[in-house]
Design a protein around this motif. Structure first.
Motif, PDB file in Angstrom:
ATOM      1  N   TYR A 190      54.005 -20.253  -8.753  1.00  0.00           N
ATOM      2  CA  TYR A 190      54.418 -20.632 -10.098  1.00  0.00           C
ATOM      3  C   TYR A 190      53.889 -21.999 -10.499  1.00  0.00           C
ATOM      4  O   TYR A 190      53.831 -22.919  -9.677  1.00  0.00           O
ATOM      5  CB  TYR A 190      55.948 -20.668 -10.193  1.00  0.00           C
ATOM      6  N   ALA A 191      53.557 -22.114 -11.768  1.00  0.00           N
ATOM      7  CA  ALA A 191      53.362 -23.427 -12.358  1.00  0.00           C
ATOM      8  C   ALA A 191      54.744 -24.030 -12.617  1.00  0.00           C
ATOM      9  O   ALA A 191      55.718 -23.298 -12.834  1.00  0.00           O
ATOM     10  CB  ALA A 191      52.584 -23.319 -13.667  1.00  0.00           C
ATOM     11  N   ASN A 250      52.601 -18.422 -15.490  1.00  0.00           N
ATOM     12  CA  ASN A 250      51.533 -18.747 -16.422  1.00  0.00           C
ATOM     13  C   ASN A 250      51.668 -20.204 -16.864  1.00  0.00           C
ATOM     14  O   ASN A 250      52.633 -20.579 -17.528  1.00  0.00           O
ATOM     15  CB  ASN A 250      51.626 -17.817 -17.638  1.00  0.00           C
ATOM     16  N   PHE A 251      50.712 -21.034 -16.489  1.00  0.00           N
ATOM     17  CA  PHE A 251      50.726 -22.447 -16.876  1.00  0.00           C
ATOM     18  C   PHE A 251      50.797 -22.584 -18.395  1.00  0.00           C
ATOM     19  O   PHE A 251      51.490 -23.462 -18.923  1.00  0.00           O
ATOM     20  CB  PHE A 251      49.472 -23.116 -16.324  1.00  0.00           C
ATOM     21  N   GLY A 252      50.111 -21.713 -19.093  1.00  0.00           N
ATOM     22  CA  GLY A 252      50.107 -21.767 -20.552  1.00  0.00           C
ATOM     23  C   GLY A 252      51.483 -21.563 -21.165  1.00  0.00           C
ATOM     24  O   GLY A 252      51.779 -22.110 -22.225  1.00  0.00           O
ATOM     25  N   ALA A 253      52.315 -20.762 -20.518  1.00  0.00           N
ATOM     26  CA  ALA A 253      53.668 -20.548 -21.037  1.00  0.00           C
ATOM     27  C   ALA A 253      54.461 -21.853 -21.040  1.00  0.00           C
ATOM     28  O   ALA A 253      55.256 -22.103 -21.950  1.00  0.00           O
ATOM     29  CB  ALA A 253      54.386 -19.487 -20.210  1.00  0.00           C
ATOM     30  N   LEU A 254      54.254 -22.669 -20.031  1.00  0.00           N
ATOM     31  CA  LEU A 254      54.932 -23.968 -19.996  1.00  0.00           C
ATOM     32  C   LEU A 254      54.423 -24.855 -21.124  1.00  0.00           C
ATOM     33  O   LEU A 254      55.197 -25.566 -21.769  1.00  0.00           O
ATOM     34  CB  LEU A 254      54.717 -24.642 -18.646  1.00  0.00           C
ATOM     35  N   ILE A 255      53.135 -24.839 -21.346  1.00  0.00           N
ATOM     36  CA  ILE A 255      52.556 -25.658 -22.412  1.00  0.00           C
ATOM     37  C   ILE A 255      53.091 -25.212 -23.772  1.00  0.00           C
ATOM     38  O   ILE A 255      53.428 -26.052 -24.617  1.00  0.00           O
ATOM     39  CB  ILE A 255      51.017 -25.571 -22.389  1.00  0.00           C
ATOM     40  N   LEU A 256      53.194 -23.911 -23.968  1.00  0.00           N
ATOM     41  CA  LEU A 256      53.692 -23.397 -25.237  1.00  0.00           C
ATOM     42  C   LEU A 256      55.207 -23.489 -25.343  1.00  0.00           C
ATOM     43  O   LEU A 256      55.760 -23.512 -26.442  1.00  0.00           O
ATOM     44  CB  LEU A 256      53.261 -21.942 -25.411  1.00  0.00           C
ATOM     45  N   ILE A 285      59.449 -18.681 -20.875  1.00  0.00           N
ATOM     46  CA  ILE A 285      59.401 -19.254 -19.524  1.00  0.00           C
ATOM     47  C   ILE A 285      60.302 -18.472 -18.586  1.00  0.00           C
ATOM     48  O   ILE A 285      61.423 -18.101 -18.943  1.00  0.00           O
ATOM     49  CB  ILE A 285      59.784 -20.739 -19.588  1.00  0.00           C
ATOM     50  N   ASP A 286      59.795 -18.268 -17.374  1.00  0.00           N
ATOM     51  CA  ASP A 286      60.477 -17.383 -16.432  1.00  0.00           C
ATOM     52  C   ASP A 286      61.842 -17.907 -15.983  1.00  0.00           C
ATOM     53  O   ASP A 286      62.845 -17.192 -16.047  1.00  0.00           O
ATOM     54  CB  ASP A 286      59.599 -17.154 -15.193  1.00  0.00           C
ATOM     55  N   TYR A 287      61.879 -19.129 -15.477  1.00  0.00           N
ATOM     56  CA  TYR A 287      63.118 -19.648 -14.885  1.00  0.00           C
ATOM     57  C   TYR A 287      63.331 -21.107 -15.256  1.00  0.00           C
ATOM     58  O   TYR A 287      62.375 -21.880 -15.325  1.00  0.00           O
ATOM     59  CB  TYR A 287      63.080 -19.516 -13.356  1.00  0.00           C
ATOM     60  N   TRP A 288      64.621 -21.436 -15.414  1.00  0.00           N
ATOM     61  CA  TRP A 288      65.043 -22.791 -15.753  1.00  0.00           C
ATOM     62  C   TRP A 288      66.110 -23.281 -14.783  1.00  0.00           C
ATOM     63  O   TRP A 288      66.911 -22.488 -14.278  1.00  0.00           O
ATOM     64  CB  TRP A 288      65.665 -22.824 -17.155  1.00  0.00           C
TER      65      TRP A 288
END
Length: 124
Positions: A32-33, A101-107, A111-114
């Protein structure tokens, strides 16, 4: 599933430093990123820093560039946010998050998990 637990928040005077930690458990953290977000009262959540699985791709928001550094230790299933030269405007709840997906964090979407978050308060 991945469980995330932040620690290291607290109260610090302006100019001080804190190191936030994010402990991951469950699925392979190295897949994961990882990102650090923050949310101040009455404000939207914002991405502070992100790091891809291998550590070769990083992002730091302009507001923290040169003061904050994200890092990770995949062998220990840990991520960190070193925060130096803290300012009162850095006061917020800080969240660790991971996504394949690193891009999901940027956007900042899907996001999968918090994690649950840790409070950082910087006094002037």
């Amino acid at each position: 599933q991945v469980q995330l637990a932040e620690s290291g928040g607290g109260f610090v005077q302006a100019g001080g430093s804190l190191r936030l930690s994010c402990a991951a458990s469950g699925r392979a953290f190295s897949n994961y990123a990882v990102g650090w977000f923050r949310q101040a009262p009455g404000q939207e959540r914002e991405l502070v820093a992100a790091l891809n699985w291998g550590g070769g791709n990083t992002y730091h928001a302009n507001s923290v560039a040169g003061r904050f550094t994200i890092s990770r230790d995949n062998a220990k299933n840990m991520a960190y946010l070193q925060m130096n030269s803290l300012k009162p405007e850095d006061t917020a709840v800080y969240f660790c998050a991971v996504d394949q997906n690193f891009g999901a964090l940027i956007l900042g979407t899907g996001i999968d998990y918090w994690g649950q978050g840790t409070q950082v308060t910087v006094s002037s």
